[in-house]
Design a protein around this motif. Structure first.
Motif: not given
Length: 782
Positions: A518-546
């Motif tokens: 059972l896992a999770g990641r919170y990512t906060d990203v800001k990107e400026n590409s070719y003069g265009t600014v993109t921002k993003g914040k997102k929580f992504t879960p992860r579930v595995g079974l072995s």
């Protein structure tokens, strides 16, 4: 495919067979002077279970049936030690061994353990403390032995034949390796840090590489922002604590000359201060005229053991390249692929070379609080500095006339990273926990100047049917570099800053036979590409079974989400959105014949939203992108690697991949094929070495590579020729002793005309591979 998914999920959720009561065993091996003793074989007398001690002298054996055992500790050339131990249900027994020899005496012993063609563990830079067999993900490791036996010299030099479904779709010679897996580009990592850029990094030379880890599927949670197709992690050589050295000289076709030196040892008598130094120098030409590349690299590493629990490591890597114009690898024409001889070139002998200085500094601190908890902190600075030019065509005409155009290409790629993570191993009642938590910080900046162009030809002055070299119509360019790169790079600037927080708990049930991640990641990203600014914040879960079916096999299932910022320019001016999506994967893993070789079978489906692809409407010099609505990639992968029988080693793999648009956009319809993959990829490398008799040490090798139903890297106009299937046969012979190895390999034995390319605008372009060629290497260990 859906039926297969259902079957796999049913297997994982309903496996509840009768498990024997088991416990575990851990311990440490030391030399007589108290130093850790790595590579010692640990086994249960009369049983097949066993392992080897790691670089810290530690070992762990899980899933041992309850009872009394005699534990054996053996080291090649030394007497075997024995101790008795009782294994109790659900408990971890501890046993330690002390060898009679000192660390210096151990340095003189030749150690040979396990199979040199497979690995049971991943590096600490992947952060996982779980053995590969128990990890709910497809992970493949290319060992140093494999790299050496195939005479691989860089990341773009035949590495991918060892991994199912991996290929180089579009590239600039040996400048950088763009690796595609599972329908899209795999992120490039070095020692656990995402060094991917639009045009980079510079291909790692294998002289300072210990091994390469391929993590299939989404690895963004584990590492940082990364494509859901997967990553490859280049792990560099570190000091081992043993005093040894290795020198190699290689000669090959097309004026290939290469020399490497690897020194490993101690800087003080106590062995607390260690070093590793790798040096490489190489020069080569090409089967095409006016094409060359000169490279050297220097990679010193120093490691200091502050105390018994803490180690500080500092690593510096310099790679320098001096190469011909990076666009000269391509050939253009209107008649179709490979319509000109393989050795044909559009290059000019008078063009200035492209020069690259690629440097990095890495500081790593590891602290063991105790045998169960470990802290890792590392920081790195990467600097890629390029001064040169590229070449593309300003016009390609039906009569064979080509207008060659050279563009300045100066670039600076700077990135800074910091990572801190904790690994823990605890038991709460009947549940075993493998804990992972940490933080990632990263800052990337890429700036480039390719705003100045220079046409070599006028229409009609250069014709591919009757080429004349050495005197282009307009002469050769002289680019104005009086201003700094930062002043000139006003159109190409890409900046990305990110922070990631993550936590994972792998819960083990029934004596760790069933493991739920059972896992999770919170990512906060800001990107400026070719003069265009993109921002993003997102929580992504992860579930595995072995689930372990027995001590040598397991089945697994994984669900993961992904979140990746993108760079590009859309013709309409619309903002580029980040990739989002999810991955479902299931598979079976098995180790065979006392861990000598293993197999992995995996099935997956990746759904991606907002994936970028090259705009098929691009004219010459344009690089607009399309933002696709939704794509779905699904496939099957199979890998086998290791020593099948004594002396006979095999690496073989097969992958079926299908990628298509599942939600249409304004320009692309549902069901259209997403470019950038081959539907069928199959590879094999077989190596046999005589182990006794008059021919002892003599070895033979053969390898094949096949790609079927290939797509190009970009959408092709309707009605254009498809890329043909790809087949390559290689082979070699070698002789090996304790000190010397002499090896000769022949590549493309059938001398086939092999190439990659794309139908683009009104013409085709392609990049040919070398005809039949050979290499001879002499290696000496001291």
């Amino acid at each position: 495919m859906k039926k297969i998914y259902l079957i796999m999920c049913f297997m994982l959720l309903t496996i509840c067979g009768t498990y024997a009561q088991t416990g575990s065993l851990k311990g440490q091996i030391t030399s007589s002077d108290g130093k850790p003793a790595p590579h010692v074989s640990i086994g249960l007398k009369g049983h097949k279970q066993g392992t080897t001690s790691d670089e810290n002298g530690s070992f762990t054996i899980n899933k041992i049936k309850v009872g009394n055992y005699t534990i054996l500790a053996s080291f090649v050339g030394l007497a075997t030690l024995e101790q008795s131990v009782e294994i109790i249900e659900g408990q971890m027994a501890t046993i330690n061994f002390s060898l009679k020899e000192t660390a210096n005496q151990l340095d003189e012993v030749v150690v040979k353990t396990g199979s040199a063609y497979k690995s049971n563990e991943v590096s600490s830079s992947l952060r996982l403390m779980t053995p590969i067999l128990e990890t709910p993900q497809n992970i493949q490791v290319i060992t140093s032995k494999v790299l050496a036996s195939q005479q691989i010299t860089s990341m773009s030099d035949g590495v991918l034949r060892n991994i199912s479904g991996a290929s180089r779709v579009e590239h600039w010679g040996d400048m950088y390796a763009r690796v595609n897996m599972r329908g899209s580009r795999a992120s490039a990592f070095r020692n656990g840090m995402n060094v991917t850029s639009n045009w980079g990094p510079l291909t790692e030379d294998m002289s300072f590489v210990e091994h390469i880890e391929f993590v299939k599927g989404p690895a963004g949670f584990l590492m940082s922002n990364g494509e859901p197709s997967g990553i490859y992690n280049v792990v560099t050589k570190k000091p081992t604590g043993q005093t040894k050295g290795e020198a190699n000289m290689t000669f090959g076709s097309f004026d290939f000359y290469r020399a490497t030196l690897d020194l490993d040892g101690k800087l003080n008598d106590s062995g607390k201060l260690l070093y590793r130094l790798n040096i490489m120098g190489q020069t080569k030409n090409s089967f095409r005229p006016y094409e060359y590349a000169k490279r050297y690299s220097i990679a010193p590493v120093v490691s200091y053991k502050i105390d018994e629990q803490t180690t500080l490591t500092a690593e510096y890597t310099l790679q320098y390249a001096n190469m011909s114009n990076v666009g000269s690898y391509y050939v253009f024409g209107t008649e179709g692929y490979a319509s000109k001889p393989r050795e044909f070139t559009l290059a000019e002998p008078g063009l200035d070379p492209t020069k690259i200085n690629d440097q990095s500094i890495l500081i790593n601190l590891q602290h063991n609080f105790n045998s169960d908890w470990k802290l890792t902190a590392q920081a790195a600075y990467f600097n890629y500095d390029q001064v040169g030019s590229s070449m593309w065509q300003a016009g390609v005409f039906n009569n064979g006339s080509v207008v060659r155009q050279v563009s300045i290409w100066d670039a600076l790629n700077e990135s800074k990273y910091a990572q801190v993570f904790v690994n823990g191993d605890i038991q709460t009642g009947p549940v075993h926990h493998r804990i992972l938590g940490g933080i990632d910080l990263g800052n990337k900046q890429y700036i480039a100047d390719w705003g100045t162009t220079f046409k070599l030809d006028t229409i009609g002055s250069f014709n591919i049917n009757n080429p004349a070299y050495g005197k282009p119509y307009y002469g050769y360019p002289t680019f104005n570099r009086s201003k700094s790169l930062r002043q000139r790079a006003n159109t190409t600037a890409i900046n990305q800053t990110y922070t990631g927080l993550y936590f994972q708990d792998e819960l083990g049930f029934l004596q760790n036979k069933i493991r739920l991640t059972l896992a999770g990641r919170y990512t906060d990203v800001k990107e400026n590409s070719y003069g265009t600014v993109t921002k993003g914040k997102k929580f992504t879960p992860r579930v595995g079974l072995s689930v372990s079916l027995d001590e040598g096999s397991s089945v697994y299932a994984l669900y993961d989400q992904t979140f990746v910022p993108q760079t590009g320019v859309i013709r309409s001016g619309e903002k580029v959105k980040p990739i989002s999506g999810n991955n479902i994967e299931a598979g079976i893993k098995r180790d065979w014949f006392n861990n000598k070789w293993n197999t992995t079978l995996s099935l997956y489906r990746i759904i991606k939203n907002n994936q970028l692809s090259a705009d098929p409407g691009n004219a010459a010099g344009e690089s607009f992108s399309l933002q696709l609505g939704q794509t779905q990639t699904e496939g099957i992968e199979f890998d086998v690697r290791g020593e099948i029988v004594k002396g006979l080693s095999l690496i073989a793999n097969y992958a079926y991949t299908d990628s298509k648009i599942t939600r249409e956009t304004t320009s692309m319809k549902e069901g259209a094929k997403v470019p950038g993959y081959s539907k069928h990829i199959a590879n094999a490398w077989l190596n046999y070495r005589v182990g006794a008799g008059a021919l002892k040490g003599l070895g033979f090798a053969a390898g094949v590579s096949y790609q079927g139903d290939r797509s190009t890297w970009s959408f092709a106009p309707a009605g254009r020729d498809a890329l043909p299937n790809y087949f390559k046969l290689d082979g070699g012979v070698s002789w090996e002793s304790n000190k010397f190895t002499i090896a000769a390999n022949v590549f493309n034995i059938l001398d086939k005309y092999l190439y990659s390319g794309v139908a683009y605008a009104t013409y085709y372009y392609w990049q040919a591979e070398a005809p039949r060629n050979s290499r001879l290497s002499i290696n000496y260990k001291f």
